[in-house]
Every structure is written in C-alpha cells, then in structure tokens.
Design a protein around this motif. Structure first.
Motif, PDB file in Angstrom:
ATOM      1  N   LEU A 157       0.892  -1.151  -0.113  1.00 36.68           N
ATOM      2  CA  LEU A 157      -0.189   0.287  -0.073  1.00 36.68           C
ATOM      3  C   LEU A 157       0.736   1.210  -0.003  1.00 36.68           C
ATOM      4  CD1 LEU A 157      -2.843  -1.102   2.608  1.00 36.68           C
ATOM      5  CD2 LEU A 157      -2.903  -0.838  -0.096  1.00 36.68           C
ATOM      6  N   ARG A 158       1.910   1.180   0.762  1.00 34.08           N
ATOM      7  CA  ARG A 158       2.877   2.429   0.734  1.00 34.08           C
ATOM      8  C   ARG A 158       3.431   2.619  -0.621  1.00 34.08           C
ATOM      9  NH1 ARG A 158       7.966   3.986   0.690  1.00 34.08           N
ATOM     10  NH2 ARG A 158       8.518   1.790   0.203  1.00 34.08           N
ATOM     11  N   ILE A 160       2.333   1.614  -3.415  1.00 30.91           N
ATOM     12  CA  ILE A 160       1.412   2.223  -4.388  1.00 30.91           C
ATOM     13  C   ILE A 160       1.145   3.764  -4.055  1.00 30.91           C
ATOM     14  CG2 ILE A 160      -1.164   2.344  -4.809  1.00 30.91           C
ATOM     15  CD1 ILE A 160      -1.329  -0.776  -4.078  1.00 30.91           C
ATOM     16  N   SER A 183      -4.684  -3.496   8.133  1.00 27.06           N
ATOM     17  CA  SER A 183      -4.228  -3.426   6.779  1.00 27.06           C
ATOM     18  C   SER A 183      -5.225  -3.658   5.557  1.00 27.06           C
ATOM     19  CB  SER A 183      -3.008  -4.612   6.688  1.00 27.06           C
ATOM     20  OG  SER A 183      -3.655  -5.884   6.654  1.00 27.06           O
ATOM     21  N   MET A 186      -7.569  -0.742   5.177  1.00 24.57           N
ATOM     22  CA  MET A 186      -6.659   0.087   4.165  1.00 24.57           C
ATOM     23  C   MET A 186      -6.882  -0.242   2.880  1.00 24.57           C
ATOM     24  SD  MET A 186      -3.416   1.119   6.690  1.00 24.57           S
ATOM     25  CE  MET A 186      -2.730   1.985   5.589  1.00 24.57           C
ATOM     26  N   LEU A 187      -6.681  -1.471   2.597  1.00 28.02           N
ATOM     27  CA  LEU A 187      -6.663  -1.914   1.196  1.00 28.02           C
ATOM     28  C   LEU A 187      -8.079  -1.550   0.563  1.00 28.02           C
ATOM     29  CD1 LEU A 187      -5.668  -3.458  -1.222  1.00 28.02           C
ATOM     30  CD2 LEU A 187      -6.375  -5.546  -0.349  1.00 28.02           C
ATOM     31  N   VAL A 190      -8.495   1.612  -1.322  1.00 28.93           N
ATOM     32  CA  VAL A 190      -7.820   1.946  -2.652  1.00 28.93           C
ATOM     33  C   VAL A 190      -8.665   1.817  -3.642  1.00 28.93           C
ATOM     34  CG1 VAL A 190      -5.851   0.952  -4.198  1.00 28.93           C
ATOM     35  CG2 VAL A 190      -5.701   1.043  -1.676  1.00 28.93           C
ATOM     36  N   TRP A 195      -8.466  -5.077  -6.121  1.00 29.32           N
ATOM     37  CA  TRP A 195      -8.254  -5.958  -5.027  1.00 29.32           C
ATOM     38  C   TRP A 195      -9.528  -7.083  -4.567  1.00 29.32           C
ATOM     39  CZ3 TRP A 195     -12.230  -4.997  -1.671  1.00 29.32           C
ATOM     40  CH2 TRP A 195     -12.686  -3.606  -1.821  1.00 29.32           C
TER      41      TRP A 195
END
Length: 227
Positions: A157-158, A160, A183, A186-187, A190, A195
């Motif tokens: 994620l970072r 990205i 986590s 957070m995904l 996006v 995903w």
C-alpha cells in the motif's frame, strides 16, 4: 473405442475426484443461501469456502469492482508475474495451472539479503521482501498474493501511494491479530488498483491459493470447467 477426453488443468484429474468436488460445490451452493456476489465473484468465494469449510467467507469476502475482470485480463494476457508474501502460497499452487497461463511465481521471505535488511532496518522480512520485489521491477502488472503478513500488505500500500506501483490485482488476505484487519481495511480504500480481500482477522495462505485457482479456472473459459 475412443479414449476419454483429458481433464482440464483447472479441474480434478480423476473422475472420482471430480465427482467429489462437484458434490462439494453443490453442498456449498445449497448451504450458503443468498449472497451479494456476481457469478465471477461467487466462483472465487465458493472456492475459498471449499478450501476452508468456512461459510463466514460468504459476506466477509470483498471485491474491488474491477477485481475479477482485472485478474482474468492479466491471466489471459499470459506471462504475468505472481508475487507472494510467503512460500506456503507457492507450495499450494498447481504447477500445471500456473503453466497453463505462463504465470511466474516469486517470493523472497527467506532470502538471506531480505533477512539481513530486516535486521539492519528494524523492519519485518515481509516488508523487505516486497521492497526487493519492487527493486527487481516485479510488482507493476503483477498479481500479488498476501496471506500471512499484514506488514507485506502495508508495504505494498505504501508503494502504491508513494512510488506509483500498479499491480494488476492484489489478493490481500493476511491472517492474524496485529494489523491484519487494519491493513485490509486500508486496502479496501484503494481505488486505483483492483483487489480481493477478507475483512477482519480471518485469511491465510490457503485462501489466497483458493482465490488464485478460482481465477485460473475462470480464465480457462467455457471449454474448461470452472472447478
């Protein structure tokens, strides 16, 4: 007498195995009841339930709107990369199914340089493994499977957000109690990268393998059974 047709590489290779698998899927369909998934998404969720006997996945599994389409497009183009957080994912994948689509698997969690960097920088091996994959140019356009290490997903994620990495698809299913649910939450925020995830603490390499096998079966098309 004609010989029986060779089984699909995405199905069980014996008649008895296929019969058991077909019956298992029929039981899952009957017991799962209503679900919010379209047919492609349900093929993934059903395979994950088949691998785990966990009907909570009917509801806990979430999809970016383009997830299945993006995964299938990547597979059908051929020659894609699969980057996993742990070797357990690669060990669970069928070599015949990977070869069918030229899917090339990588994982670096136990590499000596990854371990050394993690020790030197005070991070996890999973973080350094994803950094190594990025340094090797493996993440853009890849399918990324994360089943064990939330820190691997946080690092992706970072990458990205800060480095513009653009995987074809992230299968984000780290299992555990520290940062696993966070986590994946957070995904779920996006938008620029497709995903598939399992909300909350549940997940694991087995579910990632099942999701990948389901996508491989879908990508094989109508001439090969989705199994």
């Amino acid at each position: 007498m004609n010989s029986p047709a060779a089984p699909s590489v995405t199905a069980q290779v014996t008649r008895a195995g296929r019969a058991i698998e077909d019956e298992s899927f029929a039981i899952i369909d009957a017991e799962a009841g209503p679900h919010p998934y379209d047919p492609g998404q349900w093929a993934v969720v059903r395979r994950m339930i088949h691998a785990s006997a966990d009907f909570d996945l009917n509801g806990l599994t979430a999809f970016h709107p383009r997830a299945v389409a993006a995964g299938l497009a990547a597979l059908r183009r051929g020659g894609r990369l699969l980057v996993a957080d742990v070797g357990m994912i690669l060990a669970g994948l069928s070599p015949a199914r990977l070869a069918r689509f030229g899917l090339r698997p990588y994982q670096f969690i136990a590499d000596p340089d990854v371990i050394a960097q993690a020790q030197a920088q005070g991070t996890t091996r999973a973080v350094q493994a994803m950094r190594k994959a990025q340094a090797m140019g493996l993440l853009d356009g890849a399918i990324i499977g994360i089943g064990n290490a939330p820190t691997a997903l946080l690092e992706v994620l970072r990458l990205i957000a800060e480095e513009g990495v653009r995987p074809a698809l992230i299968i984000g299913m780290p299992v555990g109690f520290v940062s696993a649910a966070e986590s994946k939450a957070m995904l779920a925020e996006v938008t620029e990268v497709p995903w598939v995830l399992v909300q909350g603490r549940k997940g694991g390499a087995t579910l990632v393998v099942a999701a990948i096998h389901a996508l491989l079966a879908l990508a094989a098309g109508p001439d090969e059974p989705v199994a």
